[in-house]
Scaffold this active site. Structure first.
Site, PDB file in Angstrom:
ATOM      1  N   ASN A 190       0.890  -1.569   0.075  1.00 32.70           N
ATOM      2  CA  ASN A 190      -0.129  -0.300   0.307  1.00 32.70           C
ATOM      3  C   ASN A 190       1.088   1.110  -0.267  1.00 32.70           C
ATOM      4  O   ASN A 190       0.948   2.156  -0.849  1.00 32.70           O
ATOM      5  CB  ASN A 190      -1.014   0.628   1.369  1.00 32.70           C
ATOM      6  CG  ASN A 190      -1.724   1.044   0.951  1.00 32.70           C
ATOM      7  OD1 ASN A 190      -1.983   1.767   0.534  1.00 32.70           O
ATOM      8  ND2 ASN A 190      -2.924   0.925   2.659  1.00 32.70           N
ATOM      9  N   ASP A 191       1.734   1.581   1.139  1.00 28.83           N
ATOM     10  CA  ASP A 191       2.118   2.676   1.214  1.00 28.83           C
ATOM     11  C   ASP A 191       3.182   2.617   0.548  1.00 28.83           C
ATOM     12  O   ASP A 191       4.339   4.276   0.236  1.00 28.83           O
ATOM     13  CB  ASP A 191       2.923   3.322   2.548  1.00 28.83           C
ATOM     14  CG  ASP A 191       1.953   3.753   3.407  1.00 28.83           C
ATOM     15  OD1 ASP A 191       0.570   3.644   2.672  1.00 28.83           O
ATOM     16  OD2 ASP A 191       1.791   2.630   4.995  1.00 28.83           O
TER      17      ASP A 191
END
Lengths: 466, 97
Positions: free
Chosen positions: A391-392
């Protein structure tokens, strides 16, 4: 056995350890490197057993036997997805061993009425106890978080920095007192207690995704503690081996911090990833766009027209144990003439190199694993970027949104690919607590579900189409 | 041999430089085996533990030394074995028939 002989043996051991670590630098020579290093360790152990003062062989052999049995079980039983926990635990044991040795030496001096402690030894004992002790409890907390015995999120409370600052100051004072008056044991007990407490307090404010930094740092500490023990025992072999480990851990710590564009101080004291009501509302889809959910069958249709695919694995792949399914998909796509590569972000997962080990376990050849800097220019020419549980590290806000907490972090430019599939459990924001605008892009297809299940469904769907 | 603090610090500083030089070249691909391998090396505390536990007198120091031997040996054996297990998994692309 003469002292000179033992010193030569330690020298040989140090040479073997250095050669071993050097050979760890390439996948081809790495197994030999590991062998050389273990040989170096064996030389050091045998030489030590031959030292005249060692007489209680039964105690020594009993300890070695018990330790070997536990180590053997751990090494054979551990799952590759659990490697971060294993390394955390071993860091802790290394730190504890050094702290115990330093303590044992001090107590020995304290019992001997004629003993005098001079030179660098009192400082070395104090540092061995301090660094070893905090490595021990710190590693146990890291282990607890990784094993999910403790909550993985950052634990913060009001005034945390003040408390830690005061505690740090107290540690300095008590350690100084111990160095000046080593044979008064109250200072030793003080340092020991503070070190154990400090280890816990330093690691609880650090969240799960910052674990790669923490593990590397604790790795370094366990080496430095061994190094201090070397000064206590007047043993050059320990000093050399300990500083090798210390240096290795420090380098990895720096690599990990650079990969997040954050300073070590920010990682340790920033309480990044704490549950924070204000975060999570930033970013996202300001113009009211919503993320679009698609099915594995939709993905298969896109794949049927694709020529190239880059897979981006993240911690979610490890959690779902999806690495074998991912390899199956990669093989299938490869057999249909689609070029498949894997893009590895340095901090993907919970420890340095985590993703590489998992994919290696699933028999993905290591040439297919590409580092961030080398793969990023390829995304614009890639048909499909398949993000699995990351995600990040793929959040475009890191490039563009100066207000984002992760602004400036180097990311994988998946949003520049023609199509982006994101396999994710839900729309929950990632560890950093920030929404990911990637999910709302026109060219992004969200596939919600368990990573392993969804990848296997894509495999089925691709087969059905061909 | 370390009585002279200058000699001791010389060894320390040079060893750290050697460490930096050797390890800076390890590619990210191998970072996990590097960590578990260096884990095993930090088990070098076993040397100190043997000296603490193997001494003549039976006392608290011996007990502490014994526990230290167990912990350090877990590090050494567990670290090297798991590193070996991992490294055997890193394979080149097979020659496809």
């Amino acid at each position: 056995m003469s002292g000179d002989f033992v010193q030569y043996a330690y020298l040989l051991s140090a040479v073997l350890l250095i050669l071993g670590m050097r050979n760890l630098g390439s996948p081809k020579t790495a197994p030999r490197g590991n062998l050389l290093a273990s040989l170096g360790m064996a030389v050091a152990v045998v030489a030590t057993l031959l030292i005249q003062e060692v007489v209680s062989y039964w105690t020594v052999f009993a300890g070695m036997l018990v330790g070997s049995a536990i180590g053997l079980l751990l090494a054979l039983r551990i799952q590759m997805t659990a490697m971060p926990q294993m390394v955390a635990l071993l860091n802790g044991f290394g730190g504890a061993a050094s702290a115990l040795v330093s303590s044992a030496e001090l107590l020995r001096y304290a019992r001997d009425a004629d003993a005098s402690l001079g030179g660098i030894v009192p400082l070395a004992i104090a540092l061995g106890v301090l660094i070893g002790g905090l490595t021990f409890t710190g590693s146990l907390v890291a282990f607890g978080k990784l094993q999910e015995l403790l909550r993985g999120q950052a634990v913060v409370y009001p005034g945390q920095r003040v408390v830690n600052g005061l505690l740090g100051l107290l540690v300095l004072c008590v350690t100084a007192a111990m160095v000046l008056d080593p044979l008064s044991l109250q200072w030793f007990y003080g340092v020991l207690a503070l070190a154990l407490l400090l280890g816990v307090l330093l690691i609880i404010p650090i969240g799960g995704a910052d674990m790669p930094v923490v593990i590397a740092l604790l790795n370094s500490y366990s080496g430095l503690a061994a190094c201090a023990t070397g000064f206590v025992l007047d043993n050059a072999g320990l000093v050399i081996a300990g500083s090798l480990v210390g240096a290795s851990g420090l380098i990895l710590t720096k690599v990990m911090c650079d990969a997040m564009n954050r300073s070590l101080g920010n990682v340790l004291f920033g309480a990044f990833g704490a549950v924070d009501a204000t975060a999570g509302s930033s970013g996202g889809a300001p113009d009211g766009r919503t993320a679009k959910g698609y099915t594995p069958e939709d993905a298969a249709v896109i794949f049927s027209n694709a020529r190239s695919c880059i897979v981006v694995p993240g911690y979610g792949m490890a959690v779902a144990q999806a690495q074998h399914a991912v390899r199956e998909l990669a093989d299938l796509l490869g057999s249909q003439g689609i070029g498949v590569k894997f893009a590895i972000h340095p901090v993907a997962g919970r420890m340095p190199g985590h993703m590489n080990v998992l994919l290696a376990e699933a028999d993905v050849p290591y040439e297919a694993l590409v580092e961030m800097d080398h793969i990023n220019p390829e995304f614009p020419e890639t048909d499909v970027a398949l993000v699995i549980g990351a995600n990040d590290v793929v959040n475009p806000d890191a490039r563009t949104d100066q207000g984002s907490p992760i602004y400036g972090m180097p990311i994988l430019d998946v949003d520049r690919a023609q199509h982006v599939f994101v396999i994710k459990r839900s729309m929950n924001p990632g560890f950093a607590g920030v929404q990911n605008p990637l999910f709302f892009n026109e060219n992004t297809m969200m596939i919600f579900g368990d990573a392993k299940g969804m990848v296997l469904k894509i495999v089925e769907a691709v087969k059905a189409l061909s | 041999m370390l009585e002279n603090p200058v000699a001791a610090l010389t060894i320390l500083v040079l060893a750290i430089f050697v460490g930096f030089e050797v390890i800076a070249k390890v590619p990210p691909l191998l970072h996990t085996p590097l960590m578990s391998g260096s884990n095993a090396i930090s088990g070098i505390a076993i040397v100190g533990a043997i000296l603490s536990a193997g001494g003549e007198d039976q006392s608290l120091s011996t007990l502490l030394g014994f526990v230290a031997i167990v912990l350090a040996m877990i590090n050494v054996v567990g670290g090297f074995l798991v590193t070996n297990r991992m490294l055997r998994m890193f394979k080149k692309r097979p020659e496809r028939q």
